[in-house]
Design a protein around this motif. Structure first.
Motif, PDB file in Angstrom:
ATOM      1  N   LEU A 174       0.839  -1.211   0.000  1.00 14.84           N
ATOM      2  CA  LEU A 174       0.000   0.000   0.000  1.00 14.84           C
ATOM      3  C   LEU A 174       0.871   1.258   0.000  1.00 14.84           C
ATOM      4  O   LEU A 174       0.615   2.223  -0.716  1.00 14.84           O
ATOM      5  N   VAL A 175       1.948   1.221   0.795  1.00 18.55           N
ATOM      6  CA  VAL A 175       2.826   2.400   0.887  1.00 18.55           C
ATOM      7  C   VAL A 175       3.494   2.677  -0.456  1.00 18.55           C
ATOM      8  O   VAL A 175       3.518   3.807  -0.940  1.00 18.55           O
ATOM      9  N   THR A 176       3.998   1.621  -1.092  1.00 17.95           N
ATOM     10  CA  THR A 176       4.755   1.853  -2.337  1.00 17.95           C
ATOM     11  C   THR A 176       3.854   2.364  -3.455  1.00 17.95           C
ATOM     12  O   THR A 176       4.251   3.250  -4.207  1.00 17.95           O
ATOM     13  N   ILE A 177       2.618   1.877  -3.529  1.00 16.23           N
ATOM     14  CA  ILE A 177       1.776   2.368  -4.640  1.00 16.23           C
ATOM     15  C   ILE A 177       1.376   3.825  -4.395  1.00 16.23           C
ATOM     16  O   ILE A 177       1.269   4.621  -5.336  1.00 16.23           O
ATOM     17  N   ILE A 178       1.228   4.213  -3.130  1.00 16.46           N
ATOM     18  CA  ILE A 178       0.885   5.623  -2.835  1.00 16.46           C
ATOM     19  C   ILE A 178       2.111   6.518  -3.014  1.00 16.46           C
ATOM     20  O   ILE A 178       2.023   7.648  -3.480  1.00 16.46           O
ATOM     21  N   GLU A 179       3.298   5.977  -2.725  1.00 18.69           N
ATOM     22  CA  GLU A 179       4.532   6.753  -2.911  1.00 18.69           C
ATOM     23  C   GLU A 179       4.887   6.915  -4.390  1.00 18.69           C
ATOM     24  O   GLU A 179       5.727   7.730  -4.761  1.00 18.69           O
ATOM     25  N   CYS A 180       4.230   6.128  -5.246  1.00 16.99           N
ATOM     26  CA  CYS A 180       4.537   6.153  -6.681  1.00 16.99           C
ATOM     27  C   CYS A 180       4.490   7.585  -7.213  1.00 16.99           C
ATOM     28  O   CYS A 180       5.369   8.015  -7.949  1.00 16.99           O
ATOM     29  N   GLY A 181       3.469   8.347  -6.765  1.00 18.38           N
ATOM     30  CA  GLY A 181       3.298   9.725  -7.219  1.00 18.38           C
ATOM     31  C   GLY A 181       4.492  10.598  -6.892  1.00 18.38           C
ATOM     32  O   GLY A 181       5.177  11.103  -7.788  1.00 18.38           O
ATOM     33  N   PRO A 182       4.795  10.783  -5.592  1.00 20.42           N
ATOM     34  CA  PRO A 182       5.925  11.659  -5.246  1.00 20.42           C
ATOM     35  C   PRO A 182       7.262  11.162  -5.779  1.00 20.42           C
ATOM     36  O   PRO A 182       8.136  11.955  -6.131  1.00 20.42           O
ATOM     37  N   VAL A 183       7.434   9.825  -5.881  1.00 18.61           N
ATOM     38  CA  VAL A 183       8.708   9.310  -6.423  1.00 18.61           C
ATOM     39  C   VAL A 183       8.872   9.754  -7.876  1.00 18.61           C
ATOM     40  O   VAL A 183       9.935  10.184  -8.306  1.00 18.61           O
ATOM     41  N   LEU A 184       7.768   9.675  -8.618  1.00 18.24           N
ATOM     42  CA  LEU A 184       7.829  10.069 -10.039  1.00 18.24           C
ATOM     43  C   LEU A 184       7.883  11.581 -10.207  1.00 18.24           C
ATOM     44  O   LEU A 184       8.598  12.099 -11.054  1.00 18.24           O
ATOM     45  N   LEU A 185       7.121  12.309  -9.386  1.00 19.90           N
ATOM     46  CA  LEU A 185       6.993  13.762  -9.590  1.00 19.90           C
ATOM     47  C   LEU A 185       8.137  14.546  -8.955  1.00 19.90           C
ATOM     48  O   LEU A 185       8.459  15.648  -9.399  1.00 19.90           O
ATOM     49  N   GLY A 186       8.780  13.987  -7.945  1.00 18.96           N
ATOM     50  CA  GLY A 186       9.832  14.710  -7.223  1.00 18.96           C
ATOM     51  C   GLY A 186      10.904  15.290  -8.120  1.00 18.96           C
ATOM     52  O   GLY A 186      11.069  16.526  -8.186  1.00 18.96           O
ATOM     53  N   PRO A 187      11.633  14.454  -8.870  1.00 14.85           N
ATOM     54  CA  PRO A 187      12.694  14.991  -9.736  1.00 14.85           C
ATOM     55  C   PRO A 187      12.212  15.986 -10.801  1.00 14.85           C
ATOM     56  O   PRO A 187      12.816  17.054 -10.966  1.00 14.85           O
ATOM     57  N   PRO A 188      11.081  15.712 -11.509  1.00 15.75           N
ATOM     58  CA  PRO A 188      10.623  16.726 -12.486  1.00 15.75           C
ATOM     59  C   PRO A 188      10.266  18.061 -11.836  1.00 15.75           C
ATOM     60  O   PRO A 188      10.547  19.122 -12.391  1.00 15.75           O
ATOM     61  N   ILE A 189       9.655  18.035 -10.643  1.00 17.98           N
ATOM     62  CA  ILE A 189       9.326  19.301  -9.957  1.00 17.98           C
ATOM     63  C   ILE A 189      10.609  20.057  -9.621  1.00 17.98           C
ATOM     64  O   ILE A 189      10.736  21.259  -9.840  1.00 17.98           O
ATOM     65  N   SER A 190      11.609  19.296  -9.124  1.00 18.21           N
ATOM     66  CA  SER A 190      12.896  19.940  -8.806  1.00 18.21           C
ATOM     67  C   SER A 190      13.542  20.487 -10.064  1.00 18.21           C
ATOM     68  O   SER A 190      14.073  21.609 -10.075  1.00 18.21           O
ATOM     69  N   GLY A 191      13.445  19.706 -11.152  1.00 11.66           N
ATOM     70  CA  GLY A 191      14.019  20.180 -12.426  1.00 11.66           C
ATOM     71  C   GLY A 191      13.324  21.441 -12.906  1.00 11.66           C
ATOM     72  O   GLY A 191      13.970  22.373 -13.415  1.00 11.66           O
ATOM     73  N   ALA A 192      12.011  21.504 -12.667  1.00  8.93           N
ATOM     74  CA  ALA A 192      11.246  22.690 -13.090  1.00  8.93           C
ATOM     75  C   ALA A 192      11.712  23.921 -12.307  1.00  8.93           C
ATOM     76  O   ALA A 192      11.818  25.029 -12.868  1.00  8.93           O
ATOM     77  N   LEU A 193      12.058  23.735 -11.023  1.00  6.97           N
ATOM     78  CA  LEU A 193      12.555  24.862 -10.216  1.00  6.97           C
ATOM     79  C   LEU A 193      13.873  25.395 -10.803  1.00  6.97           C
ATOM     80  O   LEU A 193      14.115  26.610 -10.848  1.00  6.97           O
ATOM     81  N   VAL A 194      14.717  24.463 -11.267  1.00  7.96           N
ATOM     82  CA  VAL A 194      15.997  24.880 -11.875  1.00  7.96           C
ATOM     83  C   VAL A 194      15.721  25.652 -13.166  1.00  7.96           C
ATOM     84  O   VAL A 194      16.315  26.695 -13.431  1.00  7.96           O
ATOM     85  N   ASP A 195      14.752  25.137 -13.958  1.00  7.28           N
ATOM     86  CA  ASP A 195      14.417  25.815 -15.224  1.00  7.28           C
ATOM     87  C   ASP A 195      13.856  27.208 -14.952  1.00  7.28           C
ATOM     88  O   ASP A 195      14.212  28.179 -15.602  1.00  7.28           O
ATOM     89  N   ILE A 196      12.985  27.311 -13.941  1.00 11.48           N
ATOM     90  CA  ILE A 196      12.319  28.601 -13.670  1.00 11.48           C
ATOM     91  C   ILE A 196      13.322  29.640 -13.160  1.00 11.48           C
ATOM     92  O   ILE A 196      13.395  30.758 -13.657  1.00 11.48           O
ATOM     93  N   PHE A 197      14.148  29.246 -12.175  1.00  7.55           N
ATOM     94  CA  PHE A 197      15.044  30.220 -11.537  1.00  7.55           C
ATOM     95  C   PHE A 197      16.447  30.237 -12.141  1.00  7.55           C
ATOM     96  O   PHE A 197      17.257  31.098 -11.810  1.00  7.55           O
ATOM     97  N   GLY A 198      16.748  29.212 -12.996  1.00  7.08           N
ATOM     98  CA  GLY A 198      18.098  29.194 -13.589  1.00  7.08           C
ATOM     99  C   GLY A 198      19.176  29.024 -12.547  1.00  7.08           C
ATOM    100  O   GLY A 198      20.353  29.321 -12.765  1.00  7.08           O
ATOM    101  N   ASP A 199      18.772  28.506 -11.359  1.00  5.67           N
ATOM    102  CA  ASP A 199      19.745  28.321 -10.272  1.00  5.67           C
ATOM    103  C   ASP A 199      19.303  27.079  -9.494  1.00  5.67           C
ATOM    104  O   ASP A 199      18.118  26.880  -9.246  1.00  5.67           O
ATOM    105  N   TYR A 200      20.323  26.247  -9.071  1.00  7.05           N
ATOM    106  CA  TYR A 200      19.996  25.001  -8.369  1.00  7.05           C
ATOM    107  C   TYR A 200      19.659  25.229  -6.898  1.00  7.05           C
ATOM    108  O   TYR A 200      19.081  24.354  -6.245  1.00  7.05           O
TER     109      TYR A 200
END
Ligand SMILES: CC(C)CC(=O)C(=O)O
Length: 466
Positions: free
Chosen positions: A376-402
Motif C-alpha cells: 500500500l505504501v509503495t503504490i501511494i509513494e509512486c506519485g511523489p517518487v515520479l513527480l519529485g525529480p521533475p518538480i525539482s528540475g522545473a525549479l531549476v528551469d524557472i530560476f536558472g539556479d539550483y
C-alpha cells in the motif's frame, strides 16, 4: 521498552541460521530492484540517437520502470500473501530477464517502455516486496541489522552494474548489452531459490510457512462483505488505514519522497553547473555511493542496540531531518571541496534513511502485516517518487539556479522529519498507555478466573464432606 508493535507472528523467528542466507538473497533482490533502473541510464544517449527521441522521452524508460516497480507493490503483496516470497521472486527475475531480451529486439521507443518499463518494472516489484517481507519472518531481535544489511544491496549492485554496463556498452552496444543483462538478472531467480519459507516452531512442532500465512492472521470475513470484497480483503488488509502508526508513516513518507531522490539525480548536473568537469562531478556520485554503502549496515547495527531499538522511530525521524538539513546547507558549500563534503554527509543521510525506511514500517505494523503495508505504501509513494525529480528540475528551469531546488528538497525532508518526531512522541505515549491498560485488564481477568476456580473448589470440597 518493547518495540512499538508486537510481532504477532505466532512463533519465535530464528533470528539467524538460514535467515542469513535469506538476508544475502534479499541483498541481491533489493540490489537489482533499486540499482537496475539507475544503471540503465548509461545506454540512454545511444538509444536516444538510435530512435531520434528527446531527453525526456528516453528518461521515461527509467521512470516507467520505477513507477511500475512501485505500482506493482499491492500485486506483489497479494502474491506473497498467497504463495510466499520464493516463487514470486523467481517469477520476478524471469520477468525482468524476458523484458531485457525482448527490449534488445525493440524497433521503437514504445517497445522499451512496455518491455523494460512495464514488464521489467513489475518484475522488480516481484523482487522488492517479497525480499523485504521474508526478512520479517526470519528476524525479530536482529531485524534492524538484517534490514540494514539487505538494503546495502542497492549501492553495492549499483557500483558493480554501472562499470559493467559501461563495459558491455563499449563491447556490444545497447542491444547486445540488453541481451546479456537479461542473463545477468537471472541471478534474482537464484536469490529467490534461497528464500526458503521459515520453519515455524509452534508449541515445539516445526512447520514450514506455506506462504498462505495470512489466512490464519486475518480477521474473519464480515458477513456483510460481498464475496469479491471479502476475497480482496483476504489479501489486502485495508484496516491499516485505521492504524495510527501506519497513517503517520504514510503521510510523512508521501511528503518526504518529493525531496528524497532529486538531490541524487541533480548532484552531478549541479556540480557541472558550477563549472566542475564531468569526471570530478562523477567522483561526487562515487563518494556518495561509497559512503551510502557503509552507512547502511552501520545504521542497521546501531538501530539494533538496546538504546535505539525501543524508540527506533526517533532514529528514523532524525535520519529524515538530517537529510533536509544537508540539502538546505548544500548551496552554502564553498567550491568543489564543499561539494565533496556535502556528498559525504548526504551519503550518510541517504543511507541512514534507506536502511531504516522498511524497518520503521515493520516496527509500526508488525512483521505479520508488513507485506500488505509495504504494498500500500509503495503504490501511494509512486506519485511523489515520479513527480519529485521533475518538480525539482522545473525549479531549476524557472530560476536558472539550483539553490532553490536544494532549498525545496530540504523543506520536503525537514518538515516530515519534524512531523515524525512529534507524531511518534504522541504515538509512543498512546502505545504505552494502551499497553498499561491491556496489562490491567489481563490481571483483572486472571484474578476473576482464579476467584471463580477457588469458589468452585470450595463447593466441590463441601459436597465431598457432606
Ligand atoms: C528508496 C530507498 C529506500 C532506496 C533507494 O532508493 C536506493 O537504494 O537507491
Amino acid at each position: 521498552m518493547p518495540p512499538a508493535a508486537a510481532t504477532n507472528l505466532g512463533y519465535t523467528p530464528p533470528d539467524g541460521g538460514w535467515g542469513w542466507a535469506v538476508v544475502f538473497a534479499a541483498f541481491i533482490s533489493i540490489g537489482f530492484s533499486y540499482a537496475f533502473p539507475k544503471s540503465l541510464t548509461i545506454y540512454f544517449k545511444e538509444i536516444q540517437e538510435y530512435f531520434s527521441v528527446s531527453y525526456s522521452e528516453i528518461a521515461w524508460v527509467s521512470s516507467v520502470m520505477l513507477a511500475s516497480m512501485y505500482a506493482g507493490g499491492p500485486v506483489s503483496s497479494v502474491l506473497v500473501n498467497r504463495y510466499g516470497s520464493r516463487p514470486v521472486v523467481m517469477v520476478g527475475g524471469l520477468m525482468v530477464s524476458a523484458a531485457m531480451v525482448l527490449a534488445s529486439f525493440g524497433t521503437t521507443i514504445i517497445h522499451l517502455y512496455l518491455c523494460v518499463g512495464v514488464i521489467g518494472g513489475f518484475g522488480l516489484a516481484f523482487n522488492l516486496q517479497p525480499a523485504l517481507t521474508i526478512i520479517g519472518t526470519y528476524f525479530q531481535v536482529k531485524r534492524p541489522l538484517a534490514n540494514g544489511l539487505a538494503m546495502t544491496g542497492s549501492p553495492v549492485v549499483l557500483s558493480t552494474l554501472a562499470p559493467l554496463n559501461q563495459f558491455l556498452f563499449d563491447s556490444f552496444g545497447w542491444r547486445g548489452s540488453f541481451l546479456i543483462l537479461g542473463s545477468i538478472v537471472l541471478n534474482c531467480c537464484v536469490a529467490g531459490a534461497l528464500m526458503r519459507p521459515v520453519k515455524k516452531k509452534c508449541n515445539g512442532a516445526a512447520a514450514e510457512d506455506t506462504g498462505a500465512q495470512l489466512s490464519n492472521l486475518l480477521t474473519e470475513e464480515s458477513p456483510s462483505e460481498s464475496r469479491s470484497q471479502s476475497c480482496m480483503h483476504k489479501f489486502i488488509d485495508f484496516s491499516l488505514f485505521k492504524h495510527r502508526g501506519f497513517l503517520i508513516y504514510l503521510i510523512g513518507n508521501v511528503v518526504m519522497f518529493f525531496g528524497f531522490f532529486a538531490p541524487v539525480v541533480f548532484l552531478a548536473p549541479y556540480a557541472k553547473h558550477q563549472g566542475i568537469d564531468e569526471y570530478s562531478a562523477a567522483f561526487l556520485l562515487s563518494t556518495f555511493a561509497l559512503v551510502d554503502m557503509f552507512i547502511r549496515p552501520a545504521t542497521g547495527f546501531i538501530g539494533n542496540t538496546k538504546w535505539i531499538r525501543p524508540r527506533i522511530q526517533y532514529f528514523f525521524s532524525f535520519a529524515v531531518s538530517y537529510n533536509g538539513i544537508c540539502h538546505l546547507l548544500c548551496p552554502l558549500a564553498p567550491g568543489y571541496v564543499g561539494l565533496v563534503v556535502y556528498a559525504v554527509f548526504f551519503g550518510l543521510a541517504f543511507g541512514m534513511v534507506s536502511a531504516l525506511l522498511f524497518e520503521a514500517l515493520m516496527d509500526i505494523v508488525g512483521a505479520h502485516r508488513f507485506s500488505t503495508a509495504v504494498g500500500l505504501v509503495t503504490i501511494i509513494e509512486c506519485g511523489p517518487v515520479l513527480l519529485g525529480p521533475p518538480i525539482s528540475g522545473a525549479l531549476v528551469d524557472i530560476f536558472g539556479d539550483y539553490k532553490y531546488m536544494y532549498y525545496a528538497c530540504g523543506v520536503f525532508m525537514l518538515v516530515p522529519g519534524i512531523f515524525f518526531f512529534i507524531m511518534h512522541y504522541y504515538n509512543y505515549k498512546k502505545l504505552d498507555e494502551e499497553q498499561r491498560q491491556s496489562v490491567t485488564v489481563e490481571m483483572r481477568t486472571s484474578k476473576d478466573t482464579l476467584e471463580l476456580k477457588m469458589s468452585q473448589d470450595d463447593k466441590t470440597a463441601h459436597e465431598t464432606d457432606g
